[in-house]
Write a protein that holds these residues in place. Structure first.
Motif, short mmCIF file in Angstrom:
data_model
loop_
_atom_site.label_atom_id
_atom_site.label_comp_id
_atom_site.label_asym_id
_atom_site.label_seq_id
_atom_site.Cartn_x
_atom_site.Cartn_y
_atom_site.Cartn_z
N ALA A 25 0.87 -1.17 0.00
CA ALA A 25 0.00 0.00 0.00
C ALA A 25 0.91 1.22 0.00
O ALA A 25 2.08 1.14 0.36
N THR A 26 0.36 2.36 -0.42
CA THR A 26 1.12 3.60 -0.42
C THR A 26 0.31 4.69 0.25
O THR A 26 -0.83 4.95 -0.13
N LEU A 27 0.91 5.30 1.26
CA LEU A 27 0.33 6.49 1.86
C LEU A 27 0.82 7.69 1.07
O LEU A 27 2.00 7.75 0.71
N ARG A 28 -0.07 8.65 0.81
CA ARG A 28 0.29 9.80 -0.03
C ARG A 28 -0.27 11.07 0.60
O ARG A 28 -1.40 11.10 1.08
N TYR A 29 0.56 12.11 0.56
CA TYR A 29 0.15 13.43 1.03
C TYR A 29 0.59 14.45 0.00
O TYR A 29 1.74 14.45 -0.42
N ASP A 30 -0.33 15.32 -0.40
CA ASP A 30 -0.06 16.34 -1.41
C ASP A 30 -0.35 17.71 -0.81
O ASP A 30 -1.47 17.95 -0.35
N ARG A 31 0.63 18.60 -0.82
CA ARG A 31 0.46 19.93 -0.25
C ARG A 31 -0.68 20.70 -0.91
O ARG A 31 -1.27 21.59 -0.31
N GLU A 32 -1.02 20.35 -2.15
CA GLU A 32 -2.12 21.05 -2.83
C GLU A 32 -3.50 20.63 -2.29
O GLU A 32 -4.49 21.27 -2.59
N ASP A 33 -3.55 19.54 -1.53
CA ASP A 33 -4.78 19.10 -0.86
C ASP A 33 -4.40 18.88 0.61
O ASP A 33 -4.32 17.75 1.08
N PRO A 34 -4.14 19.97 1.34
CA PRO A 34 -3.44 19.88 2.62
C PRO A 34 -4.17 19.20 3.77
O PRO A 34 -3.54 18.81 4.74
N TYR A 35 -5.47 19.04 3.66
CA TYR A 35 -6.21 18.40 4.75
C TYR A 35 -6.29 16.88 4.58
O TYR A 35 -6.67 16.19 5.51
N GLY A 49 -9.19 -5.81 -9.37
CA GLY A 49 -8.01 -5.88 -10.22
C GLY A 49 -7.59 -4.53 -10.77
O GLY A 49 -6.90 -4.46 -11.79
N VAL A 50 -8.01 -3.44 -10.12
CA VAL A 50 -7.60 -2.09 -10.50
C VAL A 50 -7.09 -1.40 -9.24
O VAL A 50 -7.46 -1.77 -8.13
N GLU A 51 -6.25 -0.37 -9.42
CA GLU A 51 -5.77 0.36 -8.25
C GLU A 51 -6.95 1.02 -7.55
O GLU A 51 -7.84 1.59 -8.20
N VAL A 52 -6.95 0.92 -6.24
CA VAL A 52 -7.99 1.54 -5.43
C VAL A 52 -7.31 2.49 -4.45
O VAL A 52 -6.32 2.14 -3.82
N SER A 53 -7.86 3.70 -4.36
CA SER A 53 -7.29 4.70 -3.45
C SER A 53 -8.40 5.26 -2.57
O SER A 53 -9.48 5.59 -3.07
N TRP A 54 -8.13 5.35 -1.30
CA TRP A 54 -9.06 5.92 -0.33
C TRP A 54 -8.48 7.24 0.18
O TRP A 54 -7.32 7.28 0.59
N ALA A 55 -9.26 8.29 0.18
CA ALA A 55 -8.83 9.58 0.71
C ALA A 55 -9.59 9.86 2.01
O ALA A 55 -10.78 9.59 2.11
N PHE A 56 -8.86 10.38 2.98
CA PHE A 56 -9.46 10.74 4.25
C PHE A 56 -8.58 11.79 4.91
O PHE A 56 -7.51 12.14 4.40
N SER A 57 -9.02 12.32 6.04
CA SER A 57 -8.31 13.45 6.62
C SER A 57 -7.02 13.04 7.31
O SER A 57 -6.93 11.97 7.93
N ARG A 58 -6.03 13.89 7.20
CA ARG A 58 -4.76 13.67 7.89
C ARG A 58 -5.00 13.64 9.40
O ARG A 58 -4.40 12.83 10.11
N GLU A 59 -5.89 14.49 9.87
CA GLU A 59 -6.21 14.54 11.30
C GLU A 59 -6.80 13.21 11.79
O GLU A 59 -6.48 12.74 12.88
N LEU A 60 -7.64 12.57 10.98
CA LEU A 60 -8.22 11.28 11.34
C LEU A 60 -7.11 10.23 11.51
O LEU A 60 -7.12 9.47 12.48
N LEU A 61 -6.17 10.21 10.61
CA LEU A 61 -5.07 9.25 10.71
C LEU A 61 -4.25 9.49 11.97
O LEU A 61 -3.91 8.56 12.70
N ALA A 62 -3.96 10.76 12.26
CA ALA A 62 -3.18 11.09 13.46
C ALA A 62 -3.94 10.73 14.74
O ALA A 62 -3.38 10.14 15.66
N GLN A 63 -5.22 11.07 14.79
CA GLN A 63 -6.02 10.76 15.98
C GLN A 63 -6.16 9.26 16.18
O GLN A 63 -6.14 8.77 17.30
N GLY A 64 -6.32 8.53 15.08
CA GLY A 64 -6.55 7.09 15.16
C GLY A 64 -5.36 6.29 15.64
O GLY A 64 -5.50 5.14 16.05
N MET A 65 -4.17 6.88 15.61
CA MET A 65 -3.01 6.18 16.17
C MET A 65 -3.08 6.14 17.69
O MET A 65 -2.50 5.26 18.31
#
Length: 136
Positions: A25-35, A49-65
């Motif tokens: 899997a690849t985690l991705r962060y783009d400054r042009e979509d900063p949240y 059989g195709v690439e699947v990408s899920w987008a969610f908030s950076r804050e959610l990932l940080a809080q969920g740790m």
């Protein structure tokens, strides 16, 4: 300075069977979509059989740790000593993946250097977004 951060992570797909399959899997962060952050899975790791990408908030990932977070399609929670669980809810079912918390923390630290938390609004392109909206 690059405006995008990508970090490959080893994700363990939790299934009803007792074994857990490792999937890339690849985690991705783009400054042009900063949240937002995204988590992408390559075609061999998906049912379609195709690439699947899920987008969610950076804050959610940080809080969920630290504690369970999220009530929608993406939920994140700590698990054991060094695991973070990401639940991805879709009409087809739920995917549950385990990621090393140390990898998530390293990714978020890199994103923090690119765009400090709380300053995301400074990186939004309001004029561009308004122009695109008016063009539509």
């Amino acid at each position: 300075m690059s405006t995008v951060i990508e970090q490959p992570v080893e994700a363990r797909l939790v299934a009803s069977a007792p074994c857990m399959e490792s999937v890339p899997a690849t985690l991705r962060y783009d400054r042009e979509d900063p949240y937002a952050v995204s988590m992408a899975f390559p075609p061999p790791a998906t049912l379609e059989g195709v690439e699947v990408s899920w987008a969610f908030s950076r804050e959610l990932l940080a809080q969920g740790m630290e504690a369970p977070a999220g009530v929608g399609d993406v939920r994140v929670r700590p698990f054991g000593y060094d695991r973070t669980v990401v639940e991805l809810h879709a009409p087809e079912g739920v995917a549950v993946v385990h990621i090393r918390t140390s990898e998530v923390r390293r990714f978020l630290d890199r994103a923090q250097l690119l765009v400090p938390a709380g300053r995301e609004h400074q990186y939004l392109d309001w004029d561009g977004a308004l122009g695109r909206l008016l063009d539509e």
